[in-house]
Write a protein that holds these residues in place. Sequence first.
Motif, short mmCIF file in Angstrom:
data_model
loop_
_atom_site.label_atom_id
_atom_site.label_comp_id
_atom_site.label_asym_id
_atom_site.label_seq_id
_atom_site.Cartn_x
_atom_site.Cartn_y
_atom_site.Cartn_z
N PHE A 103 14.20 10.37 -0.36
CA PHE A 103 12.86 10.90 -0.11
C PHE A 103 12.93 11.70 1.19
N VAL A 104 11.82 12.33 1.55
CA VAL A 104 11.78 13.07 2.81
C VAL A 104 11.78 12.09 3.99
N ALA A 105 12.07 12.61 5.17
CA ALA A 105 12.34 11.76 6.33
C ALA A 105 11.06 11.22 6.97
N HIS A 106 10.20 10.63 6.14
CA HIS A 106 8.96 10.05 6.65
C HIS A 106 8.78 8.61 6.17
N ILE A 107 9.87 7.99 5.71
CA ILE A 107 9.82 6.60 5.30
C ILE A 107 11.00 5.88 5.92
N ASP A 108 10.95 4.56 5.95
CA ASP A 108 12.05 3.76 6.48
C ASP A 108 11.93 2.34 5.93
N PRO A 109 12.13 2.17 4.60
CA PRO A 109 11.88 0.86 3.99
C PRO A 109 13.05 -0.10 4.08
N GLY A 110 14.22 0.38 4.54
CA GLY A 110 15.34 -0.53 4.71
C GLY A 110 16.36 -0.53 3.60
N HIS A 573 6.71 3.57 0.88
CA HIS A 573 5.89 4.22 1.90
C HIS A 573 5.22 3.21 2.84
N SER A 574 4.93 2.04 2.34
CA SER A 574 4.15 1.09 3.14
C SER A 574 5.01 0.17 4.00
N VAL A 575 6.25 -0.11 3.59
CA VAL A 575 7.10 -1.02 4.35
C VAL A 575 7.90 -0.24 5.38
N ARG A 576 7.84 -0.69 6.63
CA ARG A 576 8.57 -0.03 7.71
C ARG A 576 9.18 -1.10 8.61
N PRO A 577 10.20 -0.76 9.40
CA PRO A 577 10.85 -1.77 10.24
C PRO A 577 9.98 -2.20 11.41
N ASP A 578 10.09 -3.46 11.77
CA ASP A 578 9.28 -3.96 12.89
C ASP A 578 9.73 -3.37 14.22
N ALA A 745 -4.56 3.18 24.65
CA ALA A 745 -4.47 1.77 24.29
C ALA A 745 -4.86 1.60 22.82
N PRO A 746 -3.89 1.45 21.91
CA PRO A 746 -4.22 1.27 20.50
C PRO A 746 -4.99 -0.03 20.28
N GLY A 747 -5.92 0.03 19.32
CA GLY A 747 -6.72 -1.14 18.99
C GLY A 747 -6.40 -1.66 17.60
N GLU A 748 -7.39 -2.23 16.95
CA GLU A 748 -7.18 -2.83 15.64
C GLU A 748 -6.87 -1.76 14.60
N ARG A 749 -6.01 -2.11 13.67
CA ARG A 749 -5.69 -1.21 12.57
C ARG A 749 -6.83 -1.18 11.57
N SER A 750 -6.99 -0.05 10.94
CA SER A 750 -8.01 0.10 9.91
C SER A 750 -7.68 -0.79 8.72
N PRO A 751 -8.70 -1.35 8.05
CA PRO A 751 -8.43 -2.13 6.83
C PRO A 751 -7.74 -1.30 5.76
N GLU A 752 -7.84 0.01 5.86
CA GLU A 752 -7.23 0.88 4.85
C GLU A 752 -5.78 1.25 5.17
N ASP A 753 -5.25 0.68 6.26
CA ASP A 753 -3.85 0.91 6.60
C ASP A 753 -3.00 -0.12 5.84
N ALA A 754 -2.20 0.36 4.89
CA ALA A 754 -1.40 -0.53 4.05
C ALA A 754 -0.01 -0.80 4.62
N THR A 755 0.27 -0.31 5.83
CA THR A 755 1.60 -0.45 6.40
C THR A 755 1.96 -1.91 6.64
N VAL A 756 3.18 -2.28 6.26
CA VAL A 756 3.70 -3.62 6.50
C VAL A 756 4.97 -3.48 7.32
N LEU A 757 5.02 -4.14 8.48
CA LEU A 757 6.22 -4.13 9.31
C LEU A 757 7.08 -5.34 8.98
N ARG A 758 8.34 -5.08 8.68
CA ARG A 758 9.27 -6.15 8.35
C ARG A 758 10.47 -6.10 9.28
N ALA A 759 11.11 -7.26 9.45
CA ALA A 759 12.30 -7.35 10.30
C ALA A 759 13.49 -6.84 9.51
N ILE A 760 13.47 -5.55 9.18
CA ILE A 760 14.48 -4.98 8.29
C ILE A 760 15.87 -5.04 8.90
#
Length: 769
Positions: A103-110, A573-578, A745-760
């Motif tokens: 895929f294009v260089a905008h994902i990192d699912p492991g 698209h949703s899974v990214r490294p922690d 200072a980042p705050g709470e993520r939107s409920p519509e953010d489906a990103t999941v950080l994993r210890a890839i």
Amino acid sequence: MHSAARGYEGFAGRIGEFTSESDPAWRPRPTAQEGAPNIVVMLVDDLGFSDLGPFGSEIRTPFIDGLAADGWLFTNYRTAPMCSPSRAALLTGLNPHRAGFGFVAHIDPGYPGFACELPAAAPTLAESLRAGGYATFMVGKWHLTLESRLHDGADRSSWPLQRGFDRYFGSMDGFTSLHHPHRLVQDNSVLDVAEFPDGFFLTDELTDRAIGMIDELRVNERRKPFFLYYAHTSVHGPIQAKEEDIERYRGHYERGWNALREDRFARQRARGIVPAHAELPVDALADGDRIPHWDDLGADERALFARHMEVYAAAVDEIDQSVGRLLARLDELGERENTIIVIASDNGGTAEGGPTGTRSYFSQFGLHGAVPDGWVGDVPRELSEIGGPRLYGQYPTGWARVSNTPFRSFKSSTYEGGVHAPLVISWPAGAASPGLRDQFVFVSDLAPTLLELAGVVRPEQWNGMAALEVDGDSIAGILADPAAPGREQQYFECVGRRAFVDGEWKAVSPIPPTRAQGAAGGTWELYHLPSDPTETRDRAGHEPERVQALAERWREEAWRNTVFPLDDDGTLHSVRPDTEASLSEPVDLVPFRPPLERFRSARLTVLRSFEVHAELDLEAGAEGVLLAHGDQGGGYLLALDGDQLLLSYNAYGAMRRVRASAPGSGRHRVALRVRADLGLRWSLAVDVDGVEQLRLDDVPMLVGMAPFTGISVGYDYGGPVDWEIYERHRSYRFRGGRILSLRYAPGERSPEDATVLRAIEQEMRDLVD
């Protein structure tokens, strides 16, 4: 090894040997150390099969026409369905997934096939050529580094200089504005400029830089061959061009996309680009449900759609102009004859603009998931602004279908419209048998071909490891002999869409299979390419055994090429490294420095609430930008404008502004508070010394790739957020005081953010252990 590669002996002989001069294909080939050919690879982004003059286009491309007339024009060249995978295959000779780019260089699912990093054990074309004595240069779009490693503190091991190039200038990202680039990198550092001069245009700048690199080499080293990789940012969206070039095509597209498609198809058949028996897909096969009938459109719609195509045509024209300028310099240096020039596209034309195109590119590009009802995908603006610096546009699907004439579908599809691309190769000193070539060639064949023509042997060891075996084969034999056989087989995959070519047959699965159906299951179509090159007659119902055999061959190749897992549930698209979590920690920014890189900035703001806290020490009459994030494609800006405090919000081209009295001289605390609401909305408020002064409620959230230009403090870099402010003050550098500190200072993520950080990375280490 494909049989095409074995035909090389008749083309140029082996190094140190001589072939009979009675052989008309014979040409002496020097070693890389003395008299080796220069190599120029020019890759164009999202260019359709028919967009160049030699392939049937009405667009003016005289210099590319000349290269095709004296060189080789390939009518059966295929590439990956998207840009990063094609670029990885071109530079390594590996299939896209084996090169790490499924895929294009905008994902990192492991997963190895989607690592979006070139393998350390795969020497790039630049690395091999440099090891063989070449100078190596690159200008333009890189797009082969994980976006999380594009910022200024990142590991640069995957940047161009670290992957074999002596010099680099361009955009590391997948695209940028041609009038006001969001970020330019020179060698290993971001270019530190506050604003671009009137008339700046990136295509011209890239050509200037490319010629400059060659000139600087020749001043110091007259005989050393060079490799130039010129990766255009055109014609990827946002599609932009210079007004004088747009004017050249005024009125050319008023007859509409159906008429232009028929014209191109007729020229293709007359020139032998497609066989006389080929059929032009119609109705549903030609995406008729996605493309309005031109005759049903009103006058305003026709004018709008025609303007989009005028801009696109001008951008293609400008690419040809860059070819002409480069050829002229090579002629002046006396090096044109012994320069190999390759011109290709990285995938088919794109339908990203939708049925009506868009003047608000970022409102719909890079989004994963549905947008709320009422989402504005095209903020109306004057037609004259399309193509210029004030507007980020993309042409309609109807014109993309014209670009891909005669094939069906578009970029990211495994139908021919997604993977069948133009290819021209020119080498006057070695053109023993120029002309049309209809053999099947794949993008991974280009690197082995160029190395063989250059007389450079690819290293067997790289970075302390055995170099990965290439998947491509040299097509030097095809250059020498029009009758030499080409490639027989190739798999394709993109977001679960599959295809497999085996000789005369192609199996296509346009829909990802379910897990229950298995990797070779799901819906497959079957086409006999010699009799039906445009995929109009599905033979799957007549030959189920052949379909099953090809599907199984696809599965076998997918395992060999690390294609799995297929993206059947969106997790790629949703899974990214922690390890990316640190990019979302609070950050203190320094005034007047180059903008914070795009992805680094996005981790602080996109799909979340956030706050910005600034400490100011103001003098009387202080004015200028305090912070700016984004550009004409979408963004926000906070400034002291005269005696007023200004908050500007650019919602993909729709401007909103609120003002209040500016704070007086002395020290003040200013806070911008942005709250993420349901429905992809934001509410913004500005406090001064704890008292709310400005407020904007219920604005469309900037999502996907927006804001595209990163955060600048003390000025508005490059493409401005607020054009009215830019016209009066340009980048509007802050003066009359000091910005003592500014913290995001980042705050709470939107409920519509489906990103999941994993210890890839830890999971990968556990697997190895």
